[in-house]
Motif scaffolding. Sequence first.
Motif, mmCIF file in Angstrom:
data_model
loop_
_atom_site.group_PDB
_atom_site.id
_atom_site.type_symbol
_atom_site.label_atom_id
_atom_site.label_comp_id
_atom_site.label_asym_id
_atom_site.label_seq_id
_atom_site.Cartn_x
_atom_site.Cartn_y
_atom_site.Cartn_z
ATOM 1 N N VAL A 93 -3.126 -14.528 19.356
ATOM 2 C CA VAL A 93 -3.463 -15.279 20.417
ATOM 3 C C VAL A 93 -5.042 -15.180 20.894
ATOM 4 O O VAL A 93 -5.573 -14.288 20.989
ATOM 5 C CB VAL A 93 -2.700 -14.875 21.796
ATOM 6 N N GLU A 95 -7.509 -16.770 23.971
ATOM 7 C CA GLU A 95 -7.306 -17.579 25.387
ATOM 8 C C GLU A 95 -8.485 -17.303 26.149
ATOM 9 O O GLU A 95 -9.351 -16.633 26.034
ATOM 10 C CB GLU A 95 -6.184 -17.176 25.855
ATOM 11 N N ASN A 96 -8.785 -18.497 26.937
ATOM 12 C CA ASN A 96 -9.818 -18.292 28.089
ATOM 13 C C ASN A 96 -9.136 -18.543 29.469
ATOM 14 O O ASN A 96 -7.921 -18.322 29.558
ATOM 15 C CB ASN A 96 -11.111 -19.176 27.832
ATOM 16 N N GLU A 97 -9.829 -19.004 30.160
ATOM 17 C CA GLU A 97 -9.541 -19.324 31.789
ATOM 18 C C GLU A 97 -8.741 -20.720 31.864
ATOM 19 O O GLU A 97 -7.756 -20.637 32.659
ATOM 20 C CB GLU A 97 -10.696 -19.444 32.875
ATOM 21 N N LYS A 100 -4.367 -21.254 26.660
ATOM 22 C CA LYS A 100 -3.854 -19.771 25.804
ATOM 23 C C LYS A 100 -3.287 -20.556 24.565
ATOM 24 O O LYS A 100 -2.303 -21.247 24.644
ATOM 25 C CB LYS A 100 -2.669 -19.331 26.254
ATOM 26 N N THR A 102 -1.744 -20.223 20.658
ATOM 27 C CA THR A 102 -1.173 -18.981 19.925
ATOM 28 C C THR A 102 -0.988 -19.690 18.355
ATOM 29 O O THR A 102 -0.669 -20.587 18.089
ATOM 30 C CB THR A 102 0.262 -18.677 20.249
ATOM 31 N N GLU A 112 1.704 -22.693 19.763
ATOM 32 C CA GLU A 112 1.677 -22.926 21.272
ATOM 33 C C GLU A 112 0.508 -23.191 21.865
ATOM 34 O O GLU A 112 -0.806 -22.609 21.496
ATOM 35 C CB GLU A 112 2.230 -21.441 21.888
ATOM 36 N N LYS A 116 -3.365 -23.645 31.200
ATOM 37 C CA LYS A 116 -2.842 -22.801 32.273
ATOM 38 C C LYS A 116 -2.871 -23.055 33.735
ATOM 39 O O LYS A 116 -1.974 -22.714 34.562
ATOM 40 C CB LYS A 116 -3.997 -21.530 32.263
ATOM 41 N N TYR A 127 3.339 -26.547 28.387
ATOM 42 C CA TYR A 127 2.767 -26.343 27.112
ATOM 43 C C TYR A 127 2.571 -27.742 26.362
ATOM 44 O O TYR A 127 3.631 -28.803 26.307
ATOM 45 C CB TYR A 127 3.963 -25.724 26.223
#
Length: 629
Positions: A93, A95-97, A100, A102, A112, A116, A127
């Motif tokens: 994974v 991710e940032n703010e 996300k 995967t 994925e 967010k 998603y």
Amino acid sequence: MEEKKFDANSIIGFLLLGAIMLWFMYTNKPEEQVQETQNTETVTEAQQFGAPVAGNLETSPLSDSIANLEAQKRLGDFAYSASLGSKENGTTVIENELLKITVSNKGGQITEALVKNYKTYDSLPLYIIKDANAAFNINFGTTSNRIFNTKDLVFQPELSKSGENTILSMKLKVSESKFLEYRYELKPDNYMLGFSVRSVGLSAVINSSNAINLNFDLKSYRHEKSIKYENQMTALVYEKEGGKIDDLSISGDDEEEESEVSWFGFKQHFFSTILISETPLKTAKLSSNTLFKDVAKDSVFTKAFQVAAPLALSGGELNYNFELFVGPNDYELLASYDKNIENIVDLGWGIFGWINKHAFIPLFSLLGGFISSYGLVIILMTIVVRIFMSPLVYKSYLSSARMKVLKPEMTEINEKYPGKENAMKRQQETMALQRKAGVSMMAGCIPALLQMPVFFALFRFFPAAIDLRQQGFLWADDLSSYDSIYKLPFTIPMYGDHISLFPILASVAIFFYMRMSQSQQMNMQQPAQEGMPDMQKMMKMMMYFSPIMMLVFFNSYGAGLSLYYFISNLLTITIMLVIKNFIIDEDKIHAQIQENKKRPEKKKSKFRQRMDDAMKQAQEQQAQQKKRK
């Protein structure tokens, strides 16, 4: 006769020969999932690690050795990657703010992609990619006559940092110094993902005589309340040949083959997945298939997109730099990347898009900066637009008033020159009267035509405004979708299975507006002439037809668009009443026309002279034809 004796050596020889034959047949039995075509073996993930092990049975060193031999046999140069022991179902994974992501070991691809700060219409995490709805694959051949699909093979993940950026390297290895790599780089607070595909030391492994194909497929999830409306806004959009924007049909299945494709995007109503290539793809085959068929049935997906493009080797190696955008269709956000991808947002073509980009988007952003309710933003924006357009409404109404004052004299001309044979003479006299009085029918038509670009621009603007998504106002819980006040127990064709209130209000407002406009237009209409269609009947039909069409088709459209038309028509009616009752004085207009008629007629323009000459010639021909009869 010689007596036969038992030969023990012969029996032992036959037994040994039989054992050798059984061993040979066993070790060379046909393997499952191995498909040979012209002596070329296609290797899948199931073959990479040998037969699957059931349950939690432990494997012995001997079985491990056999599996490795099997992998060596099937994978050839890529057997080393299989021996490193990465789990097929393993993921990494990053991710940032905002995102996300995967990435799976299997295929080294994104399995994925979570946006967010947004939710689906039913408040679930949003998603773009999940549960195998997307597949990224590179298909290539090797010098050992094997065909590989990267989506079936297991990559080795390596996670690292470069400043604040997160870097994930996924490698399909021939050795530690020879590999095929997918490299992902995610910056903080960014929807754009750096993505590169390169090979190192594989020039002797990749068969350059075989085609190397990139395939990227995605089935777009439903995210909005009205799947019918969302499906209408979902399309495959791309840039080709140095800046030309094109798309596949939204109404059905479509397929195109294009050249010099610099980016393509799987566009949904408010979210997109866009792959940008630093080196334009020489050719690309793009296709779109509609998965949503029946509004009465629920559906998980709207459309299925597929893109296939051949990749070229450079010095025997693959070396492509891409960028992958996964996020919202926010025009200003997309424009900030300076990749021309903001054109994926459909703001209308030509002048309509220009008005939206340079007028309505800045105005909407300005108002939204200090007003929290987007319903009030729409109302205030509509007021600003109507005030700005009010001089055109005034010009149109003034022309109508002048024609109304002049109408009795035009009726006298009709009575003076009756019949079809005098049609040309009537027209000539009517035009001379209007010219002398300083009145023109075009003076009323031009202001109405000038308002049309604004009308169509806003028709495109509100459905594309992501800021309206899931923003409530009054009874509407989402201004980007329909504002249902009652769920019908059945489905009405073209209308739907619910009743929306804003389209009803907009239809009522447009009915009264058209009723007022009808009387205005009848003032501008010349008196009915023989042989001419009855314009009054046609306008009455339009007065009823337009509200009904709005009521039917806008029932499933976004409430924000219907709210705009409702407020806009109310304001236009108010402006027309103010102009009629407090600004325009018909007595003064009549006096002005009489003064104009006393003035010497201005010299005709060349165009007017040619028109008059043509009418005069036609009139003379008519007279000659009458004499012959």
